[in-house]
Design a protein around this motif. Structure first.
Motif, mmCIF file in Angstrom:
data_model
loop_
_atom_site.group_PDB
_atom_site.id
_atom_site.type_symbol
_atom_site.label_atom_id
_atom_site.label_comp_id
_atom_site.label_asym_id
_atom_site.label_seq_id
_atom_site.Cartn_x
_atom_site.Cartn_y
_atom_site.Cartn_z
ATOM 1 N N GLY A 193 0.804 -1.216 0.000
ATOM 2 C CA GLY A 193 0.000 0.000 0.000
ATOM 3 C C GLY A 193 0.833 1.259 0.000
ATOM 4 N N GLY A 194 1.941 1.266 0.769
ATOM 5 C CA GLY A 194 2.807 2.439 0.785
ATOM 6 C C GLY A 194 3.417 2.713 -0.570
ATOM 7 N N TRP A 195 3.907 1.642 -1.231
ATOM 8 C CA TRP A 195 4.477 1.794 -2.569
ATOM 9 C C TRP A 195 3.402 2.152 -3.593
ATOM 10 N N MET A 196 2.266 1.464 -3.531
ATOM 11 C CA MET A 196 1.198 1.679 -4.495
ATOM 12 C C MET A 196 0.679 3.118 -4.437
ATOM 13 N N SER A 197 0.524 3.657 -3.229
ATOM 14 C CA SER A 197 0.031 5.033 -3.085
ATOM 15 C C SER A 197 1.013 6.031 -3.677
ATOM 16 N N GLY A 198 2.319 5.769 -3.504
ATOM 17 C CA GLY A 198 3.313 6.653 -4.094
ATOM 18 C C GLY A 198 3.276 6.617 -5.614
ATOM 19 N N VAL A 199 3.115 5.433 -6.182
ATOM 20 C CA VAL A 199 3.040 5.297 -7.636
ATOM 21 C C VAL A 199 1.784 5.978 -8.179
ATOM 22 N N ILE A 200 0.653 5.774 -7.493
ATOM 23 C CA ILE A 200 -0.593 6.414 -7.920
ATOM 24 C C ILE A 200 -0.449 7.936 -7.889
ATOM 25 N N PHE A 201 0.240 8.441 -6.858
ATOM 26 C CA PHE A 201 0.470 9.884 -6.787
ATOM 27 C C PHE A 201 1.314 10.355 -7.969
ATOM 28 N N ASP A 202 2.371 9.607 -8.289
ATOM 29 C CA ASP A 202 3.227 9.997 -9.406
ATOM 30 C C ASP A 202 2.461 9.988 -10.727
ATOM 31 N N LEU A 203 1.511 9.054 -10.870
ATOM 32 C CA LEU A 203 0.752 8.942 -12.117
ATOM 33 C C LEU A 203 -0.343 9.994 -12.234
ATOM 34 N N THR A 204 -0.941 10.352 -11.115
ATOM 35 C CA THR A 204 -2.103 11.249 -11.144
ATOM 36 C C THR A 204 -1.809 12.649 -10.621
ATOM 37 N N GLY A 205 -0.697 12.811 -9.872
ATOM 38 C CA GLY A 205 -0.395 14.101 -9.269
ATOM 39 C C GLY A 205 -1.273 14.428 -8.081
ATOM 40 N N SER A 206 -1.994 13.430 -7.542
ATOM 41 C CA SER A 206 -2.917 13.651 -6.431
ATOM 42 C C SER A 206 -3.038 12.370 -5.613
ATOM 43 N N TYR A 207 -3.416 12.543 -4.343
ATOM 44 C CA TYR A 207 -3.638 11.388 -3.474
ATOM 45 C C TYR A 207 -5.104 10.932 -3.465
ATOM 46 N N GLN A 208 -5.980 11.623 -4.168
ATOM 47 C CA GLN A 208 -7.391 11.245 -4.146
ATOM 48 C C GLN A 208 -7.603 9.821 -4.661
ATOM 49 N N ALA A 209 -6.976 9.489 -5.774
ATOM 50 C CA ALA A 209 -7.110 8.142 -6.323
ATOM 51 C C ALA A 209 -6.506 7.102 -5.390
ATOM 52 N N ALA A 210 -5.456 7.481 -4.654
ATOM 53 C CA ALA A 210 -4.838 6.553 -3.706
ATOM 54 C C ALA A 210 -5.792 6.239 -2.555
ATOM 55 N N PHE A 211 -6.546 7.241 -2.100
ATOM 56 C CA PHE A 211 -7.542 6.992 -1.052
ATOM 57 C C PHE A 211 -8.639 6.056 -1.559
ATOM 58 N N VAL A 212 -9.079 6.271 -2.788
ATOM 59 C CA VAL A 212 -10.112 5.399 -3.373
ATOM 60 C C VAL A 212 -9.589 3.967 -3.484
ATOM 61 N N ASN A 213 -8.329 3.821 -3.871
ATOM 62 C CA ASN A 213 -7.711 2.500 -3.932
ATOM 63 C C ASN A 213 -7.734 1.823 -2.564
ATOM 64 N N GLY A 214 -7.452 2.587 -1.513
ATOM 65 C CA GLY A 214 -7.499 2.043 -0.162
ATOM 66 C C GLY A 214 -8.888 1.580 0.227
ATOM 67 N N ILE A 215 -9.900 2.336 -0.169
ATOM 68 C CA ILE A 215 -11.292 1.957 0.132
ATOM 69 C C ILE A 215 -11.631 0.626 -0.520
ATOM 70 N N ALA A 216 -11.193 0.429 -1.756
ATOM 71 C CA ALA A 216 -11.478 -0.812 -2.472
ATOM 72 C C ALA A 216 -10.838 -2.008 -1.783
ATOM 73 N N TRP A 217 -9.589 -1.861 -1.359
ATOM 74 C CA TRP A 217 -8.916 -2.955 -0.651
ATOM 75 C C TRP A 217 -9.589 -3.236 0.693
ATOM 76 N N ASN A 218 -10.053 -2.190 1.352
ATOM 77 C CA ASN A 218 -10.721 -2.381 2.643
ATOM 78 C C ASN A 218 -12.000 -3.203 2.484
ATOM 79 N N LEU A 219 -12.701 -3.030 1.379
ATOM 80 C CA LEU A 219 -13.919 -3.798 1.123
ATOM 81 C C LEU A 219 -13.619 -5.292 1.008
ATOM 82 N N ILE A 220 -12.449 -5.640 0.499
ATOM 83 C CA ILE A 220 -12.060 -7.054 0.427
ATOM 84 C C ILE A 220 -11.949 -7.633 1.830
ATOM 85 N N ASN A 221 -11.303 -6.906 2.718
ATOM 86 C CA ASN A 221 -11.154 -7.359 4.102
ATOM 87 C C ASN A 221 -12.504 -7.520 4.787
#
Length: 413
Positions: A363-391
């Motif tokens: 998650g730490g690496w993925m959020s950094g990559v998403i930030f580099d690709l999008t220039g924002s952390y908003q998509a990284a938060f959405v990614n976290g929500i999706a993973w949380n639903l799996i749990n």
């Protein structure tokens, strides 16, 4: 009490000595827990110094979490065989070595590899300590394990502002060197206090209760272990986004990294309350339900991060995030003790915590990559929500299957 390493006395279970030992374990976990939290604060300084992207700069954290995850299994096996003192002494040596190497590093790969060593060393002061604590308590096992786990969050509350202060005044290299020297003189005396090891004592009632839970489980031990590991990865991919990137996020928003370090401390401070409270809850409703409750609330906080980014809002949401998710990881240890043999506690807790830490690393690496690709952390938060639903889905399914299995074992009326 003799000077032997092993103590064969059931009178120590839930005793005053057990609680005093727990206090030392929390202190040791607080000191050794720096290995999990220092890089979050050092990230902006290291990124600036080496002139690299956010995703690349997150690599040391990823290796630290991988080291923490794999080291937890190794240290758990050592604890099961030799007692907690051996892995703690080894962990202390690795922590000192890792921090001293970071202080001498001249490139990112040296920093990253040293953080892998730091992760392995720091792992001894988390999962193995929780497993060891579980052997000393029966009636108050849930709260005892939760308190033991809280040392990691106390570390997260104390260390970030301290590390931030010394990075600002002395630089990140000197700060890491100082941490290594401090750990060397503080941790070894505490390890010596925990050199005693208790031999397992299990009453007929406790053994019968464990056998009943295993019989009612809808899964084999291996299947349950895999499910817990998958859930652990998912929940901690979600958890890592605010914990790893909140400092950098605040810097990007113009609030400054010092504000982010304060939010991280606030988050983990409320996480301490959550961890202790989760122990009380788990003693009453069980580990699975406690884990499900924390996971649902964690997802709620992540949604709030997407909706609000004001300074005051981030302080409030960070506090709520800590309060909501702090009890998730200790719940895994409680579930292991509820469904598996205590002789396997160190190893099985280590395996589940390995999964959670792999989730943090991913998650730490993925959020950094998403930030580099999008220039924002908003998509990284959405990614976290999706993973949380799996749990959440896994915990709901496990709870429903367990209820169905229990009903089939109920006597006919």
């Amino acid at each position: 009490m003799t000077d032997q390493a092993d103590i064969d006395s059931s009178s120590l279970i839930d005793s005053r000595a057990a609680w005093l030992r727990l206090a030392v374990a929390v202190l040791l976990s607080t000191v050794g827990g720096v290995g999990m939290w220092s890089f979050m604060v050092a990230l902006p300084a290291i990124q600036t110094d080496f002139g690299i992207g956010r995703g690349e700069a997150s690599l040391p954290f990823t290796l630290a979490m991988i080291g923490f995850a794999c080291g937890g299994v190794l240290m758990g096996k050592l604890a099961d065989r030799f007692g907690i003192a051996v892995p703690l002494a080894l962990g202390t040596a690795l922590l000192v070595l890792g921090y001293l190497v970071v202080g001498l590093s001249s490139n990112l790969w040296q920093v990253a590899l040293a953080h892998g060593v730091i992760g392995i060393g720091s792992s001894a002061s988390f999962g193995p300590l929780m497993a060891d604590t579980s052997h000393w308590f029966v009636r108050r096992r849930g709260i005892a394990v939760a308190i033991a786990a809280s040392g990691n969050y106390i570390a997260g509350t104390i260390w970030p502002p301290v590390v931030q202060h010394f990075i600002a005044t002395d630089g990140w290299r000197a700060t890491h060197t100082g941490i290594g020297l401090l750990l060397m003189v503080t941790m070894l005396p505490l390890v010596f206090v925990l050199r005693k090891r208790i031999v397992h004592h299990h009453s007929e009632a406790a053994s019968a209760a464990l056998a009943k839970r295993q019989a009612e489980s809808p899964f084999s031990p291996m299947t349950l272990q895999v499910l817990l590991c998958v859930a652990g990865v998912a929940c901690c991919v979600a958890m890592s986004m605010p914990q790893v990137h909140i400092v950098a996020y605040c810097g990007d928003l113009g609030y400054g990294v010092a504000r982010g370090a304060e939010m991280l401390s606030l988050m983990l401070g409320f996480g301490i309350i959550s961890r202790v409270a989760s122990g009380f809850i788990a003693d009453r409703i069980g580990g699975v339900r406690t884990l499900l409750l924390g996971s649902v609330l964690q997802g709620t906080a992540l949604v709030m991060y997407v909706l609000f980014d004001g300074l005051f809002s981030l302080y409030v949401i960070s506090a709520l995030f800590g309060l909501f998710q702090g009890g998730i990881v200790p719940s895994y240890a409680i579930i292991v003790r509820e469904y598996f043999s205590p002789k396997e506690a160190g190893t099985r807790v280590g395996l589940v915590l390995m999964a959670t830490l792999l989730g943090m690393a991913l998650g730490g690496w993925m959020s950094g990559v998403i930030f580099d690709l999008t220039g924002s952390y908003q998509a990284a938060f959405v990614n976290g929500i999706a993973w949380n639903l799996i749990n959440v889905s896994i915990m709901v399914w496990l709870l429903m299957r367990s209820r169905s299995r229990s009903a089939s074992f109920a006597p006919a009326v």
